[in-house]
Design a protein around this motif. Structure first.
Motif, PDB file in Angstrom:
ATOM      1  N   GLN A 181      77.344  56.793 -58.202  1.00  0.00           N
ATOM      2  CA  GLN A 181      77.705  58.162 -57.348  1.00  0.00           C
ATOM      3  C   GLN A 181      76.902  59.226 -58.313  1.00  0.00           C
ATOM      4  N   GLY A 182      76.459  59.037 -59.365  1.00  0.00           N
ATOM      5  CA  GLY A 182      75.103  59.938 -59.871  1.00  0.00           C
ATOM      6  C   GLY A 182      74.085  59.713 -58.971  1.00  0.00           C
ATOM      7  N   ILE A 183      73.674  58.946 -58.624  1.00  0.00           N
ATOM      8  CA  ILE A 183      72.335  58.480 -57.601  1.00  0.00           C
ATOM      9  C   ILE A 183      72.756  59.011 -56.872  1.00  0.00           C
ATOM     10  N   LEU A 184      73.430  58.528 -56.294  1.00  0.00           N
ATOM     11  CA  LEU A 184      73.683  59.573 -54.834  1.00  0.00           C
ATOM     12  C   LEU A 184      73.740  60.859 -55.110  1.00  0.00           C
ATOM     13  N   ILE A 185      74.312  61.924 -55.958  1.00  0.00           N
ATOM     14  CA  ILE A 185      74.437  62.744 -55.982  1.00  0.00           C
ATOM     15  C   ILE A 185      73.100  64.130 -55.977  1.00  0.00           C
ATOM     16  N   ALA A 186      72.351  62.782 -56.954  1.00  0.00           N
ATOM     17  CA  ALA A 186      71.026  63.314 -57.529  1.00  0.00           C
ATOM     18  C   ALA A 186      70.233  63.361 -56.387  1.00  0.00           C
ATOM     19  N   VAL A 187      70.035  62.236 -54.996  1.00  0.00           N
ATOM     20  CA  VAL A 187      69.222  62.587 -54.175  1.00  0.00           C
ATOM     21  C   VAL A 187      69.737  63.185 -52.679  1.00  0.00           C
ATOM     22  N   ALA A 188      70.880  62.783 -52.829  1.00  0.00           N
ATOM     23  CA  ALA A 188      71.551  64.082 -51.555  1.00  0.00           C
ATOM     24  C   ALA A 188      70.608  65.168 -51.472  1.00  0.00           C
ATOM     25  N   PRO A 189      70.120  66.115 -51.970  1.00  0.00           N
ATOM     26  CA  PRO A 189      69.365  67.350 -51.872  1.00  0.00           C
ATOM     27  C   PRO A 189      68.376  67.315 -50.964  1.00  0.00           C
ATOM     28  N   VAL A 190      67.657  66.060 -51.179  1.00  0.00           N
ATOM     29  CA  VAL A 190      65.817  65.292 -51.020  1.00  0.00           C
ATOM     30  C   VAL A 190      66.053  64.610 -49.548  1.00  0.00           C
ATOM     31  N   VAL A 191      67.400  63.688 -49.449  1.00  0.00           N
ATOM     32  CA  VAL A 191      67.570  62.453 -48.811  1.00  0.00           C
ATOM     33  C   VAL A 191      68.374  63.655 -47.476  1.00  0.00           C
ATOM     34  N   GLY A 192      69.324  64.030 -47.728  1.00  0.00           N
ATOM     35  CA  GLY A 192      70.216  64.616 -46.682  1.00  0.00           C
ATOM     36  C   GLY A 192      71.915  63.935 -46.351  1.00  0.00           C
ATOM     37  N   GLY A 193      72.888  64.786 -46.531  1.00  0.00           N
ATOM     38  CA  GLY A 193      74.219  64.469 -46.790  1.00  0.00           C
ATOM     39  C   GLY A 193      74.934  62.612 -45.790  1.00  0.00           C
ATOM     40  N   PRO A 194      74.123  63.605 -44.607  1.00  0.00           N
ATOM     41  CA  PRO A 194      74.273  61.990 -43.746  1.00  0.00           C
ATOM     42  C   PRO A 194      73.566  61.040 -43.861  1.00  0.00           C
ATOM     43  N   ARG A 195      72.542  60.886 -44.552  1.00  0.00           N
ATOM     44  CA  ARG A 195      72.119  59.406 -44.890  1.00  0.00           C
ATOM     45  C   ARG A 195      73.299  59.574 -46.344  1.00  0.00           C
ATOM     46  N   VAL A 196      73.158  59.937 -47.381  1.00  0.00           N
ATOM     47  CA  VAL A 196      73.915  59.823 -48.822  1.00  0.00           C
ATOM     48  C   VAL A 196      75.912  59.202 -47.613  1.00  0.00           C
ATOM     49  N   MET A 197      76.409  59.697 -47.220  1.00  0.00           N
ATOM     50  CA  MET A 197      77.204  59.347 -46.607  1.00  0.00           C
ATOM     51  C   MET A 197      77.210  57.951 -45.843  1.00  0.00           C
ATOM     52  N   ALA A 198      76.485  57.365 -45.245  1.00  0.00           N
ATOM     53  CA  ALA A 198      75.831  56.479 -44.550  1.00  0.00           C
ATOM     54  C   ALA A 198      75.918  55.440 -45.645  1.00  0.00           C
ATOM     55  N   ALA A 199      75.476  55.630 -47.152  1.00  0.00           N
ATOM     56  CA  ALA A 199      75.194  54.954 -47.888  1.00  0.00           C
ATOM     57  C   ALA A 199      76.230  54.345 -48.583  1.00  0.00           C
ATOM     58  N   GLY A 200      77.257  55.428 -48.667  1.00  0.00           N
ATOM     59  CA  GLY A 200      79.016  54.499 -49.426  1.00  0.00           C
ATOM     60  C   GLY A 200      79.031  54.293 -48.803  1.00  0.00           C
ATOM     61  N   GLY A 201      79.261  54.530 -47.388  1.00  0.00           N
ATOM     62  CA  GLY A 201      79.658  53.304 -46.168  1.00  0.00           C
ATOM     63  C   GLY A 201      79.099  51.718 -46.190  1.00  0.00           C
ATOM     64  N   HIS A 202      77.673  52.058 -46.601  1.00  0.00           N
ATOM     65  CA  HIS A 202      77.327  51.316 -46.303  1.00  0.00           C
ATOM     66  C   HIS A 202      77.670  50.116 -47.667  1.00  0.00           C
ATOM     67  N   ILE A 203      77.447  50.383 -48.915  1.00  0.00           N
ATOM     68  CA  ILE A 203      77.908  49.981 -50.463  1.00  0.00           C
ATOM     69  C   ILE A 203      79.359  49.221 -49.877  1.00  0.00           C
ATOM     70  N   MET A 204      80.647  49.960 -49.101  1.00  0.00           N
ATOM     71  CA  MET A 204      82.019  49.823 -49.089  1.00  0.00           C
ATOM     72  C   MET A 204      81.735  48.604 -48.586  1.00  0.00           C
ATOM     73  N   ARG A 205      81.244  48.162 -46.914  1.00  0.00           N
ATOM     74  CA  ARG A 205      81.237  46.843 -46.178  1.00  0.00           C
ATOM     75  C   ARG A 205      80.677  45.798 -46.973  1.00  0.00           C
ATOM     76  N   ALA A 206      79.874  46.243 -47.719  1.00  0.00           N
ATOM     77  CA  ALA A 206      78.405  45.424 -49.236  1.00  0.00           C
ATOM     78  C   ALA A 206      79.486  44.570 -49.940  1.00  0.00           C
ATOM     79  N   LEU A 207      80.472  45.291 -50.083  1.00  0.00           N
ATOM     80  CA  LEU A 207      81.572  45.511 -51.054  1.00  0.00           C
ATOM     81  C   LEU A 207      82.676  44.289 -50.588  1.00  0.00           C
ATOM     82  N   GLY A 208      83.261  44.657 -48.853  1.00  0.00           N
ATOM     83  CA  GLY A 208      83.777  44.130 -48.034  1.00  0.00           C
ATOM     84  C   GLY A 208      83.310  41.925 -47.643  1.00  0.00           C
ATOM     85  N   ILE A 209      81.535  42.387 -48.222  1.00  0.00           N
ATOM     86  CA  ILE A 209      80.640  41.433 -48.112  1.00  0.00           C
ATOM     87  C   ILE A 209      81.475  39.989 -48.884  1.00  0.00           C
ATOM     88  N   ALA A 210      81.063  40.688 -50.250  1.00  0.00           N
ATOM     89  CA  ALA A 210      81.403  40.129 -51.238  1.00  0.00           C
ATOM     90  C   ALA A 210      82.838  39.594 -51.613  1.00  0.00           C
TER      91      ALA A 210
END
Length: 115
Positions: free
Chosen positions: A65-94
């Motif tokens: 979460q800290g990394i997501l917050i740290a990179v948000a100003p650089v990569v943008g909110g939509p990219r951070v939100m997408a990463a959250g979704g990708h992480i959740m899907r990866a947990l589903g795969i696991a």
């Protein structure tokens, strides 16, 4: 190529080389990788492929979460939100992989216990 999985083998070799030739601690190495995964909009399977290394490095959910917050100003909110979704899907795969492994083990045990 004689391998049945040349792409996966190449990616594994690249990852091993990056681990062998870096000067970062395992934790810092994975901090950088997580930031790169976010920045690249890595798909869920990439997160899944890195899950064991993330866990072994000691990174926590709070760290990610800290990394997501740290990179948000650089990569943008939509990219951070997408990463959250990708992480959740990866947990589903696991979870699906773990469930399949448990089912396979139970089936093997049942077959072994039959006379």
């Amino acid at each position: 190529m004689s391998s049945e999985s040349p792409v996966l083998d190449t990616l594994t070799d690249m990852t091993a080389a990056s681990v062998d030739h870096n000067s970062l601690s395992p934790r810092d190495f994975m901090l950088a990788r997580v930031a790169a995964l976010i920045a690249m909009d890595a798909p869920p399977i990439s997160w899944f492929a890195n899950a064991a290394a993330i866990e072994e490095s000691g990174l926590t959910a709070e760290d990610i979460q800290g990394i997501l917050i740290a990179v948000a100003p650089v990569v943008g909110g939509p990219r951070v939100m997408a990463a959250g979704g990708h992480i959740m899907r990866a947990l589903g795969i696991a979870v699906a992989v773990a469930d399949a492994e448990i089912a396979e083990a139970e089936l093997a045990a049942a077959e072994d216990s039959q006379p």
